[in-house]
Enzyme design. Structure first.
Site, PDB file in Angstrom:
ATOM      1  N   TYR A  56     -19.946  -2.818 121.617  1.00  0.00           N
ATOM      2  CA  TYR A  56     -18.910  -3.900 121.089  1.00  0.00           C
ATOM      3  C   TYR A  56     -17.357  -3.446 121.352  1.00  0.00           C
ATOM      4  O   TYR A  56     -16.795  -3.784 120.663  1.00  0.00           O
ATOM      5  CB  TYR A  56     -19.464  -4.551 120.078  1.00  0.00           C
ATOM      6  CG  TYR A  56     -20.382  -5.174 119.836  1.00  0.00           C
ATOM      7  CD1 TYR A  56     -20.298  -6.686 120.208  1.00  0.00           C
ATOM      8  CD2 TYR A  56     -21.812  -4.924 119.820  1.00  0.00           C
ATOM      9  CE1 TYR A  56     -21.309  -7.422 120.336  1.00  0.00           C
ATOM     10  CE2 TYR A  56     -22.920  -5.582 120.135  1.00  0.00           C
ATOM     11  CZ  TYR A  56     -22.588  -6.969 120.255  1.00  0.00           C
ATOM     12  OH  TYR A  56     -23.741  -7.896 120.488  1.00  0.00           O
TER      13      TYR A  56
ATOM     14  N   ASP B 232     -27.254   4.009 112.089  1.00  0.00           N
ATOM     15  CA  ASP B 232     -27.219   4.407 113.551  1.00  0.00           C
ATOM     16  C   ASP B 232     -26.823   5.875 113.574  1.00  0.00           C
ATOM     17  O   ASP B 232     -25.813   6.222 114.320  1.00  0.00           O
ATOM     18  CB  ASP B 232     -26.486   3.531 114.428  1.00  0.00           C
ATOM     19  CG  ASP B 232     -26.484   3.709 115.877  1.00  0.00           C
ATOM     20  OD1 ASP B 232     -27.563   4.276 116.172  1.00  0.00           O
ATOM     21  OD2 ASP B 232     -25.772   3.101 116.554  1.00  0.00           O
TER      22      ASP B 232
ATOM     23  N   GLN C 142     -16.953   4.102 125.537  1.00  0.00           N
ATOM     24  CA  GLN C 142     -17.382   2.728 125.692  1.00  0.00           C
ATOM     25  C   GLN C 142     -18.607   2.565 124.875  1.00  0.00           C
ATOM     26  O   GLN C 142     -19.775   3.202 125.211  1.00  0.00           O
ATOM     27  CB  GLN C 142     -17.692   2.645 127.265  1.00  0.00           C
ATOM     28  CG  GLN C 142     -18.200   1.340 127.811  1.00  0.00           C
ATOM     29  CD  GLN C 142     -17.159   0.321 127.588  1.00  0.00           C
ATOM     30  OE1 GLN C 142     -16.125   0.403 128.594  1.00  0.00           O
ATOM     31  NE2 GLN C 142     -16.937  -0.542 126.755  1.00  0.00           N
TER      32      GLN C 142
ATOM     33  N   VAL D  25     -13.044   2.528 123.531  1.00  0.00           N
ATOM     34  CA  VAL D  25     -12.218   3.170 122.853  1.00  0.00           C
ATOM     35  C   VAL D  25     -11.066   4.018 123.672  1.00  0.00           C
ATOM     36  O   VAL D  25     -11.522   4.381 124.873  1.00  0.00           O
ATOM     37  CB  VAL D  25     -13.202   4.122 121.908  1.00  0.00           C
ATOM     38  CG1 VAL D  25     -12.094   4.995 121.159  1.00  0.00           C
ATOM     39  CG2 VAL D  25     -13.901   3.484 121.389  1.00  0.00           C
TER      40      VAL D  25
HETATM   41  N1  LIG Z   1     -12.163   8.329 116.198  1.00  0.00           N
HETATM   42  C1  LIG Z   1     -12.433   8.842 117.652  1.00  0.00           C
HETATM   43  N2  LIG Z   1     -11.841   9.694 118.354  1.00  0.00           N
HETATM   44  C2  LIG Z   1     -12.365  10.030 119.620  1.00  0.00           C
HETATM   45  N3  LIG Z   1     -13.470   9.335 120.032  1.00  0.00           N
HETATM   46  C3  LIG Z   1     -13.981   8.381 119.484  1.00  0.00           C
HETATM   47  C4  LIG Z   1     -13.498   8.023 118.318  1.00  0.00           C
HETATM   48  N4  LIG Z   1     -14.045   6.810 117.747  1.00  0.00           N
HETATM   49  C5  LIG Z   1     -15.042   6.553 118.951  1.00  0.00           C
HETATM   50  N5  LIG Z   1     -14.726   7.210 119.871  1.00  0.00           N
HETATM   51  C6  LIG Z   1     -15.637   7.214 121.213  1.00  0.00           C
HETATM   52  O1  LIG Z   1     -15.836   6.111 121.692  1.00  0.00           O
HETATM   53  C7  LIG Z   1     -17.452   5.919 121.778  1.00  0.00           C
HETATM   54  C8  LIG Z   1     -17.701   4.537 121.263  1.00  0.00           C
HETATM   55  O2  LIG Z   1     -16.889   4.449 119.892  1.00  0.00           O
HETATM   56  P1  LIG Z   1     -18.263   3.709 118.771  1.00  0.00           P
HETATM   57  O3  LIG Z   1     -19.382   4.160 118.739  1.00  0.00           O
HETATM   58  O4  LIG Z   1     -17.333   3.485 117.588  1.00  0.00           O
HETATM   59  O5  LIG Z   1     -18.308   2.137 119.603  1.00  0.00           O
HETATM   60  P2  LIG Z   1     -19.522   1.286 119.479  1.00  0.00           P
HETATM   61  O6  LIG Z   1     -19.020   0.159 120.282  1.00  0.00           O
HETATM   62  O7  LIG Z   1     -19.712   0.963 118.050  1.00  0.00           O
HETATM   63  O8  LIG Z   1     -20.420   2.137 120.195  1.00  0.00           O
HETATM   64  P3  LIG Z   1     -22.108   2.061 120.148  1.00  0.00           P
HETATM   65  O9  LIG Z   1     -22.365   1.246 121.268  1.00  0.00           O
HETATM   66  O10 LIG Z   1     -22.262   3.588 120.533  1.00  0.00           O
HETATM   67  O11 LIG Z   1     -22.449   1.796 118.837  1.00  0.00           O
HETATM   68  C9  LIG Z   1     -18.047   7.011 120.699  1.00  0.00           C
HETATM   69  O12 LIG Z   1     -19.251   7.218 121.045  1.00  0.00           O
HETATM   70  C10 LIG Z   1     -16.966   8.055 120.912  1.00  0.00           C
HETATM   71  O13 LIG Z   1     -17.302   8.750 121.833  1.00  0.00           O
END
Ligand SMILES: Nc1ncnc2c1ncn2[C@@H]1O[C@H](COP(=O)(O)OP(=O)(O)OP(=O)(O)O)[C@@H](O)[C@H]1O
Length: 596
Positions: free
Chosen positions: A47, A160, A44, A50
């Site tokens: 934005y 980040d 989560q 996942v």
């Molecule tokens: N390719 C992947 N395989 C497994 N888990 C993933 C993958 N991509 C993302 N995740 C999981 O989902 C979480 C959220 O993904 P991501 O960081 O890309 O989203 P975000 O909305 O940009 O989050 P943040 O608020 O952390 O910046 C990650 O911390 C990770 O645990």
């Protein structure tokens, strides 16, 4: 342009996407939602949500990142599409690969398809029974720096870098993920970028001081924090607020030279410059670490960005050429799966949270054993998840809405958008994201147990030598702060997940500085505070910096802008007092809600 747009719509892309973010989808066709079987929710983000999913066509497991944006709002779409454009620009074994996009002509949502990664560095470091060996730390650092070198060589700043964004697969391969805050940059740093990036604990001095012209050095600072954390077994500078973060930097890295203050034209230097300089104590603080590691940390945590070098340079550092050398990723231990369990336990915790005081009583009555009954997990994983849950809570003060407001940056990114016609629109997007949709997440946290070669159990203090053994009890006290999300009923990938209702701590204020440097600026950011330091839902204000008072949402700074160093301590005390006050109010409010 219109021809291309038409072609993209014919190819199956929604018109709202083709109209404003053609570059993001150029040459691709959308994948159909029904070609995936959604499995668990595994992440989560601010934005995104996942999911782990099965790709029926390719017959493999993938991660689907559902990105949130307002499909009616071009700025919001362009902002979201930047992540896609950047990901498509990158191609390296240590960078997460974007494999496709899932949407359809009539859909309002968009999923990014990624290769599936079983772990992240923070999660692995939280494993209580594991300690990273030195070759292992070197192996991860080598991969991180190689991935960063690729980003930088393609003109991309990640902005980040932190453990939870460093994903690791079952073969020990580390991949940099989450390019949601990434940006294109020009080597001359002529275009201004926003300073409101990088999770607080990993944020360099210059960004805290408001720099808008910066480059690869911001990612190198974060990498230095990661390297230190891997050896220390805990974050090396875990500030709760920006002021506290600055103070931690000064105490560890010293305060900048007179020359730095004189030359730098950073907005906040007059406010934060200490009267008495702080001495750099990095080497003595980390004296328990291997000398070559300290040498590299010392470079990466240079106060002057120019002294941090480059990722390519860091890879040639003697740290990597001195024995023991980095091991091969294939030699790394195989870790038990954690993501699904992690996600399920988070969900369970959320449900308990939603149940309020009543369910808390239930848990107490059952001796806190409720969770394993619901989710049968391997013992090691239970511990893992406890600490993983802990380390996910961290001060994450980033504001994508502010990025959205930052038009110059968009221009610098090379992303093909029209110049802004009126900035108010973007402000509204930012406001909308903050207030109605995302409210931002605080996330990620310490990379837990360190390499662990000396001084087990020594109390952590910034000014003391940092122990190289983690105190996991402090980590599991960390509380993740999550966003209240509205599930998309148009989600075609299966039943929607229950709404996350985790606590959100939000801070939003504008500072008005009076005196010679009078100016007004707004900042909005989130604090996730550890343990009992949860901020109340709503507006928790940052402390006044220098004998100034609140006036509604504004803080008026009057009088001298030079902060005497002894006032820093006073300021921090005031911080703590306010945080505790906010936490007390939050507890009262929670108790009140539990009763009603
Ligand atoms: N390719 C992947 N395989 C497994 N888990 C993933 C993958 N991509 C993302 N995740 C999981 O989902 C979480 C959220 O993904 P991501 O960081 O890309 O989203 P975000 O909305 O940009 O989050 P943040 O608020 O952390 O910046 C990650 O911390 C990770 O645990």
């Amino acid at each position: 342009f219109q021809k291309l747009q038409k072609e993209q719509v014919v190819a199956g892309w929604p018109s709202w996407l083709a109209a404003v973010a053609g570059e993001a989808i150029k040459g691709w066709v959308p994948r159909r939602a029904d070609s995936f079987e959604k499995l668990d929710k595994i992440g989560q983000g601010t934005y995104s949500s996942v999911y782990k999913a099965r790709d029926r066509t390719q017959k493999k497991i993938v991660a689907l990142k559902k990105v949130r944006f307002d499909s009616m709002d071009p700025e919001s779409i362009k902002f979201m599409a930047r992540e896609i454009v950047i990901l498509r620009r990158l191609d390296h074994p240590n960078i997460i690969k974007l494999e496709g996009l899932v949407t359809s002509r009539n859909s309002c949502s968009l999923f990014l398809v990624f290769e599936y990664m079983e772990h992240d560095l923070t999660g692995l470091a939280s494993l209580p029974s594991f300690k990273f060996s030195e070759p292992q730390v070197k192996c991860y650092m080598q991969q991180l720096l190689s991935g960063l070198d690729h980003c930088h060589s393609r003109g991309v700043l990640h902005r980040d870098i932190k453990g939870s964004n460093l994903l690791i697969d079952n073969h020990g391969i580390l991949k940099i993920a989450d390019f949601g805050l990434a940006s294109f940059y020009d080597h001359h740093q002529s275009m201004p970028l926003t300073s409101r990036v990088v999770t607080l604990w990993y944020r360099p001095l210059e960004l805290l001081l408001g720099a808008t012209h910066y480059g690869v050095s911001v990612d190198l600072w974060s990498s230095g924090c990661i390297l230190g954390e891997l050896y220390a077994g805990k974050p090396i500078m875990p500030g709760r607020t920006e002021v506290e973060q600055l103070h931690k930097i000064f105490k560890l890295c010293g305060s900048p030279s007179e020359d730095y203050w004189r030359k730098s034209k950073l907005p906040c230097t007059t406010v934060f410059k200490p009267v008495q300089p702080y001495k750099r104590r990095l080497v003595e603080t980390f004296k328990a670490f291997p000398p070559t590691a300290v040498g590299l940390i010392d470079i990466l945590l240079s106060l002057d960005p120019a002294h941090r070098g480059t990722a390519a340079g860091a890879l040639k550092n003697e740290y990597f050429t001195t024995k023991p050398l980095a091991c091969d990723p294939s030699c790394l231990p195989k870790y038990p799966p954690s993501k699904e369990i992690d996600a399920k336990l988070r969900e369970e915790a959320r449900r308990r949270e939603a149940g309020g005081a009543r369910s808390q009583r239930v848990n107490l009555e059952t001796g806190g054993q409720k969770l394993p009954q619901v989710i049968p997990v391997h013992n090691a994983n239970t511990e893992l998840v406890t600490s993983v849950q802990g380390r996910r809570g961290n001060s994450h003060s980033k504001s994508r809405s502010e990025l959205l407001n930052h038009y110059q940056e968009e221009a610098a990114s090379g992303f093909p958008i029209d110049p802004p016609r009126h900035s108010q629109a973007a402000k509204e997007v930012g406001k909308d994201r903050m207030d109605h949709n995302t409210k931002r997440v605080s996330h990620s946290g310490p990379l837990a147990p360190g390499v662990g070669w000396t001084k087990a159990g020594k109390k952590y203090d910034d000014m003391n030598v940092i122990s190289t053994r983690a105190d996991l009890s402090t980590l599991s006290g960390l509380v993740a702060s999550r966003t209240s999300l509205s599930d998309d009923s148009r989600d075609k990938l299966g039943p929607s997940q229950p709404k996350a209702t985790d606590q959100v701590a939000k801070s939003s204020e504008s500072h008005e500085v009076s005196g010679s440097a009078r100016r007004t600026y707004r900042k909005q950011h989130t604090h996730s505070i550890t343990g009992s330091h949860q901020l109340e839902k709503g507006r928790a204000k940052e402390p006044v910096l220098h004998g100034h008072g609140f006036n509604g949402n504004k803080i008026h700074f009057s009088g001298p802008l030079l902060v005497p160093s002894n006032n820093m301590e006073q300021m921090l005390k005031e911080h703590d007092r306010r945080i505790q006050e906010a936490a007390r109010r939050a507890r009262l409010e929670k108790a009140r809600l539990g009763q009603s």
